[in-house]
Design a protein around this motif. Sequence first.
Motif, PDB file in Angstrom:
ATOM      1  N   LEU A 138      -2.035   5.129  -7.658  1.00 46.30           N
ATOM      2  CA  LEU A 138      -2.970   5.200  -6.535  1.00 46.30           C
ATOM      3  C   LEU A 138      -2.909   3.916  -5.705  1.00 46.30           C
ATOM      4  O   LEU A 138      -2.863   3.948  -4.470  1.00 46.30           O
ATOM      5  N   PHE A 139      -2.853   2.791  -6.419  1.00 46.52           N
ATOM      6  CA  PHE A 139      -2.795   1.499  -5.744  1.00 46.52           C
ATOM      7  C   PHE A 139      -1.537   1.406  -4.882  1.00 46.52           C
ATOM      8  O   PHE A 139      -1.587   1.005  -3.721  1.00 46.52           O
ATOM      9  N   ASN A 140      -0.397   1.826  -5.472  1.00 46.99           N
ATOM     10  CA  ASN A 140       0.872   1.792  -4.731  1.00 46.99           C
ATOM     11  C   ASN A 140       0.812   2.690  -3.504  1.00 46.99           C
ATOM     12  O   ASN A 140       1.257   2.320  -2.433  1.00 46.99           O
ATOM     13  N   PHE A 141       0.203   3.873  -3.694  1.00 44.71           N
ATOM     14  CA  PHE A 141       0.108   4.833  -2.592  1.00 44.71           C
ATOM     15  C   PHE A 141      -0.706   4.241  -1.447  1.00 44.71           C
ATOM     16  O   PHE A 141      -0.305   4.290  -0.279  1.00 44.71           O
ATOM     17  N   LEU A 142      -1.851   3.651  -1.807  1.00 43.11           N
ATOM     18  CA  LEU A 142      -2.725   3.099  -0.764  1.00 43.11           C
ATOM     19  C   LEU A 142      -2.058   1.904  -0.075  1.00 43.11           C
ATOM     20  O   LEU A 142      -2.167   1.735   1.143  1.00 43.11           O
ATOM     21  N   ARG A 143      -1.329   1.108  -0.879  1.00 42.97           N
ATOM     22  CA  ARG A 143      -0.668  -0.070  -0.283  1.00 42.97           C
ATOM     23  C   ARG A 143       0.376   0.385   0.736  1.00 42.97           C
ATOM     24  O   ARG A 143       0.464  -0.140   1.826  1.00 42.97           O
ATOM     25  N   ARG A 144       1.129   1.404   0.353  1.00 42.58           N
ATOM     26  CA  ARG A 144       2.154   1.927   1.274  1.00 42.58           C
ATOM     27  C   ARG A 144       1.508   2.494   2.536  1.00 42.58           C
ATOM     28  O   ARG A 144       1.997   2.310   3.637  1.00 42.58           O
ATOM     29  N   LYS A 145       0.359   3.126   2.344  1.00 45.30           N
ATOM     30  CA  LYS A 145      -0.336   3.733   3.476  1.00 45.30           C
ATOM     31  C   LYS A 145      -0.783   2.650   4.463  1.00 45.30           C
ATOM     32  O   LYS A 145      -0.649   2.778   5.669  1.00 45.30           O
TER      33      LYS A 145
END
Lengths: 638, 366
Positions: free
Chosen positions: B356-363
């Motif tokens: 989730l953290f990676n997804f949000l960071r990419r977003k």
Amino acid sequence: MRILITTLFCLVTQLFFFNSEALAAGEYQALNNKLQELIILDAGRYKPFDTYAQNKLLQFSGKSKIKAKDQNLDAYEWLSMVVFQPEQVENAKLFLINHPQIPEALEIEIDHKRHYSYAQLRDHIDSIDKFANSAMQKEESSRTIVDQEFIRIFSNFHNYNQISNSMALFQSKSSLKFFSQGQIAKELNISPSPSIYELSLKAKDIERLIESPSKELNDSALKLGFALFSWIESYREYLNTYNSEEVFAFIASPETHINPWTYFFALQNKVEKYNAENIETVFELQKSYDSQNLEKFTSIIDTLNKKSKDLIQEKKLTQPKISLELFYNNFSPLSKAKLLYLLSFILALLAFASNKKETILHKVSSGAMLIASILHFSAVLSRIIILERAPVSNLYETFVFVALIISILGVIIQRINKKYIFGNLSASLSSFILLIIASKYASDGDTMKVLIAVLDSNFWLSTHVVSEMIGYAGVSLAGLLGHLYIFKKLKYLNNQSPEQEQELNFLNKSILGMIAFGLLFTFLGTMLGGVWADQSWGRFWGWDPKENGALLIILWTAITLHSRIAGYIKDFGLAIFAIIGTVVVMVSWFGVNLLGVGLHSYGFTQGLAMNLLSYILFELIFILASMFIYQRITKKIS
Amino acid sequence: MLALKGLLEKLRVVPLVKALASFKLNLFVLCSLALLVFFGTIYQSKHGLYMAQKVFFDSLIVHDGWLILPGVRLVMWLAFLNLSAFMIFKFKYTWKKIGLIVSHIGLILILVGGFYNLHFSTESILNLREGEQSSKSEAYYDWQILIADSEKTVVLPIDISSNKISAKNINTLNQVFPELKIDKFYQNARIFETPFAGTIAKEFKVKQEYEQNQPCIVLSDKNNQEYFLDNFDHKSFDYQNGYKFILKRKSYELPIIIALEDVERELHPNTQIAKSYSSKIIVKENFAEQGRKAKISMNKPFRYKDYTFFQSGFGIDSDSQEFTSLAVVKNKGRLLPYIASLLTTLGLVVHSLISLFNFLRRKVQN
């Protein structure tokens, strides 16, 4: 013997009914409104009269409203009439009879809407009793559908009969009117429309008049005495023969079921503990209802409620949240949420079809979705407060709860990427459908039942089942998103732009996220279930069908994720697997319930089996068709 | 350390190791298990849990009509080998994958825990009427033929399961009594003495809940003399030189005496729906006369060393006396499933949070 008693009882009571033409529900509106607040103890739970009425109406008719003499009555209005003026609603088409062989056997004209009135059934009660009794003597496993239906109708009829005769003691009876004229009326000071209770108070005087030298007086007194005696004895016999628990109790005592008849017979037998004050209060209640004396009626309802509350306090039980429950019933947040989900879905569908990004449709749909979620949440929260437990202990509650989680997840997905409409589209549709199924399921009766001993552990119920249900929601939503992915993928397959690729990529990520979310919560729920089972029964795992259902979801999500990681499936395959995941959820959610009862039981369960089968078939066709089209298009392109 | 690394490298290319650590085996295991659970559950609804466990969940191979599948026990072994081989030979350890590592180690431990419990835990039941005490619990399903000599010493206990007599059982019997043979075994029956036909065994429908079945055994000697054993009327027989044959549920010795003082049932107000059951007991350690008080209720068991006593049932017997049923579980490894599933869940949570953290960071970057 039982049949004879019932027939006699029905005949006797039927004779005494008035037949007034106009329905009086409207005139009694204010009184009925007040009556909604009366505290009732039914099936182990304190509830307002309104909830009790809804449950009863659903139990008898499968509906939430009923038509009587061209008026649509709410459940509480109908039940008020049943209790206080039963003759007004005796011709309302109340009893749902599913099987056409029943009216045929009873020689009643078949109603195409499958509903029959109390008066209709009363005329055939001897046959109903006879068929139901012979069905009850069979072993449960060898009963036919018709047997089961006869037993259900038999029980519903007697249930209704008891409720509608709760106040019969205090109601004016036409045949007794005979005694309100002539010398005996003067002698005994009988009112123009006397009731059994009123006349029974004059028992000593009647006895005296039987000894009277005047022939006229002597004759009338004998007739009156006989009428009273036959009335009371037929009731006593009836209540002794059938369980009298359904006779309406105006004071909710946690220990014994005390209804007006109990008071009456106790007074006659001079049992001190049921004091005379209570029966007078209930008598006054009927009088104030008949005379539409709102002030008096209100004050009596308040007095009765106070007595119930005192008894609850005495037993150190928690006081019921009557006002909140009434608000919940009247405001009906779930039906409002249902409509808003539908609205949100229609708007989202238009936005989806228009293929434009972030239009006004997106915004309004999101707004409707958000308000629906809040209403939905408040409904679930109200149930938690009213029932003082996690809202997941029966199938109805699980539908409502899973729908709420899906709607929250949908709102989150929509928030993450407002450009598209996927969150709204998938979540509004599934929440809407689940709430529809829930309201269908509610027609089984009380949705706020007390818990059986094995479930009565708030901590484990709220952690284990809630996690499991959150898992169901995640996997189900992944499946819906899977459908959207397939639509979009097939649409864009011929000529895919980078922007479209981005759109598909977002959908794919959402599906993956929801499957992982589902796996996490299903696993957590199953683990907590294991701990609960170990604490309660000493085993962590016992291959119970419900446990197996949860394990099946875990296994399927694990198969999906591992196949994706190993590269055996790509994005399109993931969408297909996600759809199969929803099927697995449905099978373990409802299929397990079907196993226990078998596919041959009647009514809702059979409907459920058919619906589940049609759903699985639909998904199978959808998957095969989309795979076929996908292969055709890719072949063409290459 | 280096040598170990070298060995691992060598083993990694061995075809058997490759096969064991493969995704193919992993999916075979998961799919088989899914099918077993699905068909096992349907089978259970028809034949009851006891038979479902025998045929599906406790077997190496499942063969039921047209259905042939590897049994759960075999699949679990494959799962254990697959997971272990994968974690040893194939998994690429990085900090990013810490969640996956922990959850998979948890899964291996779940399998170990399952294996341990299967072999080292026993479940039995203790039925006590108010005022009674006992230091013996009875098996749910397992039965014993007890053969005692004239001194009342048990010379031969034969353990039998509730659905059949095995060849091993017959063998054990014949080692001591070679002339006796087992003619018939009924899963649910009762012995009757009839005026004309003599002693007969009347068979009843086998119940899905096997713990409710009462088996019955008919033996005969070389003179074709028949001998009957049942538990219903405690039908036993004497044989040669004072040997006594009895059939009864297998019993387990408990390390303490449990005496039942009182059993209570709480109902929801004004209904017959039970809210909870509880038993007030006295626990007598070292078989002493006096003991200490304890209370067992639903979801609140009583634990003593490796033993746990659970409130399992409540009833009123034919003498209208109340009795309690306490489930007794002896399990040394009861904490293992807790630790294992906690690890798996923890791993899944950590992995989800990292993703989730990676997804949000990419977003945010986009």
